[in-house]
Scaffold this active site. Structure first.
Site, short mmCIF file in Angstrom:
data_model
loop_
_atom_site.label_atom_id
_atom_site.label_comp_id
_atom_site.label_asym_id
_atom_site.label_seq_id
_atom_site.Cartn_x
_atom_site.Cartn_y
_atom_site.Cartn_z
N SER A 65 0.84 -1.19 0.00
CA SER A 65 0.00 0.00 0.00
C SER A 65 0.88 1.25 0.00
O SER A 65 1.76 1.38 -0.84
CB SER A 65 -0.94 -0.05 1.21
OG SER A 65 -1.91 0.96 1.14
N ASP A 297 -5.28 -2.86 -3.31
CA ASP A 297 -4.33 -2.62 -2.22
C ASP A 297 -3.61 -3.88 -1.76
O ASP A 297 -4.23 -4.86 -1.35
CB ASP A 297 -5.11 -2.01 -1.05
CG ASP A 297 -4.22 -1.35 -0.03
OD1 ASP A 297 -3.18 -1.94 0.32
OD2 ASP A 297 -4.56 -0.24 0.42
#
Length: 566
Positions: A65, A297
């Site tokens: 992320s 993500d």
């Protein structure tokens, strides 16, 4: 340099956890780390007798992320001129500094709620809603951040082959078959959704089919463009930010190695070895050279990719020594939310209804996918010198540890996008925490230095001169603070960050505009025309105001909890 050189180097792997807007904190940590290393190596060249002369080698960076995005930016920045932000808290960095600091430029200056609540992604009446926030600005930031002018000088503390790894959540999945003995001859099909990509930044081609080569002297290549795409994918928070389609060479998965338990023997004490296991590709995919998939993500499945970095440091099935006498490699984890509360699930009787259970189910699946008991045990051992953690700590005006150390902690980590002041604070806090970490914690006891291959060349007089005292014992710093890195990195004052009514009213206007266009496009996207759509528009028209008010009430509530509301 690499550890194969004449003088043994202490090898470092950076692991950068998911953080959403708290990527500003991670960026600040890395900013100070680069400053400290640059200053130390400059001093070693100019006045070698006055500073410690052992070697350090940054060998791998792994991130998920926001951490993966920061790793990608850092991999590019290390090949060019770099100016740390040293003007905070007194004043903002000047334009020249920002131009030469892509970490600050990306995480503090460019990303902001004004852009995320824009409508660039939905400007056409036929636009489809793929995220609640406008992710268009992220493409521009990636183009700016992962783009550099090579300076032709390799930093001595960077490995000749710097590994960069980013995790993504592969929504398509990589198929595998498990065969069982039996009359049916059938196999059990499973899919791997935790995915990652590995790059190597170097001046020469590593000639390794398992990785993607990034030529450090040539930033304008398809491979560096892949870095941008994977950086955007690893940060694509589900629902909030746009998912990304990625392309990989299908055969790269055939080469991926997995740790397989082995029975140790006298000649080889390893408990596992890395073995490639080929996926069970469908016949239709075997005809395709590329494997295309939708990704979100990386932190959904692997928020702290410590094991990926550890394997690179240790080698094929190897082992990183943990004792102070033997440790020559260490993983440094940067985690803005290490104590995130994941236990608020179904505890009370009034939380066992259908909707409440489904509401908490996603969080339970998320935290279970991230749970790693072996890493938990090692991280909590005071005798392990191969794993370290840098996490936010801040003291309030009374000298007590603050309950909420970073301003980006509101709204599930999205709070930093609300104000540049928040991101400046967290960036500077990252710098300060890194300075304190290097000054007091990242060290080897002097009593172990005579046996440690990295520090054994020091004389007793040198160990006394360069060491510091902690808990009644002398310690030798792994990365000493010299030059500008010695100057105290003071934090920003918390109460100066508070948002006032005018700032929140401006925010509310943007929320209203974004909500209106998202609802309009969703109605067209999912509801057929005619009477149904007309009625839906009427209902939404009257409910839109309450939706916006609910959003603003939640923002106001969390700002007050963090004492960030004027």
């Amino acid at each position: 340099m690499d550890s194969t050189n004449e003088k043994k180097a202490f090898e470092i792997g950076l692991v950068m956890a998911g953080a959403v807007s708290a990527g500003a904190y991670t960026a600040g940590v890395v900013d100070f780390l680069i400053q400290a290393l640059d200053e130390w190596y400059k001093a070693k060249e100019e006045r070698p007798d006055e500073v410690p002369n052992h070697e350090v080698c940054l060998k791998v960076m792994a991130g998920s992320s926001a951490g993966g995005m920061t790793g990608a930016i850092t991999a590019a920045a290390l090949n060019s001129e770099y100016m740390p932000v040293t003007s905070l808290p007194g004043q903002e960095p000047d334009e020249h500094t920002v131009k030469n600091n892509k970490l600050y430029d990306s995480w503090v200056r460019l990303i902001d709620i004004r852009h995320l609540l824009g409508r660039t992604d939905l400007i056409s009446p036929d636009s489809r809603v793929i995220s609640l926030l406008d992710s268009s600005i992220l493409n521009d930031i990636a183009d700016t951040a992962i783009n550099y002018i090579p300076n032709g000088r390799k930093r001595e503390y960077v490995a000749d082959r710097l590994h960069l790894l980013m995790t993504v959540t592969n929504l398509k999945g990589i198929p595998y078959d498990i065969s069982f003995k039996g009359i049916s001859g059938a196999t059990h099909r499973i899919a791997q959704h935790t995915d990652h990509v590995e790059f190597i930044v170097s001046q020469t081609d590593p000639d390794d089919p398992e990785v993607i080569w990034l030529d450090s002297d040539t930033p304008d290549t398809p491979e560096w463009n892949m870095v941008k795409q994977f950086a955007l994918a690893t940060g694509a928070f589900p629902g909030g930010l746009a998912p990304r389609y990625l392309n990989r060479k299908r055969t790269s998965y055939d080469l991926r190695k997995w740790p397989v338990p082995t029975r140790p023997n006298k000649s080889d004490a390893r408990c596992s070895e890395l073995i490639p296991i080929k996926p069970s590709w469908p016949e239709s995919m075997l005809q395709e050279e590329d494997y295309r998939f939708l990704a979100v993500d990386g932190g959904v499945m692997d928020n702290e990719p410590l094991e990926l970095a550890r394997q690179i440091l240790a080698g094929n099935g190897g082992f990183n020594a943990r004792s102070a006498r033997e440790s020559t490699r260490a993983v440094l984890m940067i985690d803005p939310f290490p104590a995130e509360n994941t236990a608020d699930h179904v505890d009370e009787e009034d939380q066992d209804d259908l909707l409440s259970v489904f509401k908490t189910l996603f969080g339970s699946l998320l935290t279970q996918a991230r749970f790693k008991p072996d890493e938990l045990i090692l991280a909590n051992s005071s005798k392990v010198y191969s794993r370290y953690l840098i996490a936010p700590t801040r003291r309030d005006p009374n000298g007590e540890m603050a309950e909420h150390p970073i301003a980006s902690g509101t709204l599930g980590g999205f709070g930093g996008f609300l104000s540049k002041k928040f991101r400046m604070h967290d960036f500077q806090l990252g710098r300060r925490n890194c300075q304190q970490f290097l000054r007091r914690y990242f060290s080897i006891p002097v009593s172990a230095c005579n046996h440690n291959p990295v520090f054994s060349h020091y004389t007793s007089e040198e160990l006394e001169r360069f060491s510091f005292e902690k808990d009644g014992k002398k310690h030798m710093p792994v990365i000493p603070l010299v030059g500008s890195a010695e100057r105290e990195a003071y934090p920003l004052v918390w109460h100066t960050l508070r948002l006032n009514d005018q700032e929140l009213n401006e925010l509310k206007a943007r929320v209203e505009a974004r909500t209106e266009i998202v609802i309009k496009r969703l109605l067209k996207q999912y509801i057929d025309g005619g009477f149904t759509r007309t009625m839906a528009r009427l209902v939404i028209h009257f409910k839109r105001k309450s939706i916006v008010n609910s959003i603003m009430d939640e923002i106001d509530k969390e700002l007050r909890e963090f004492k960030l509301r004027a």
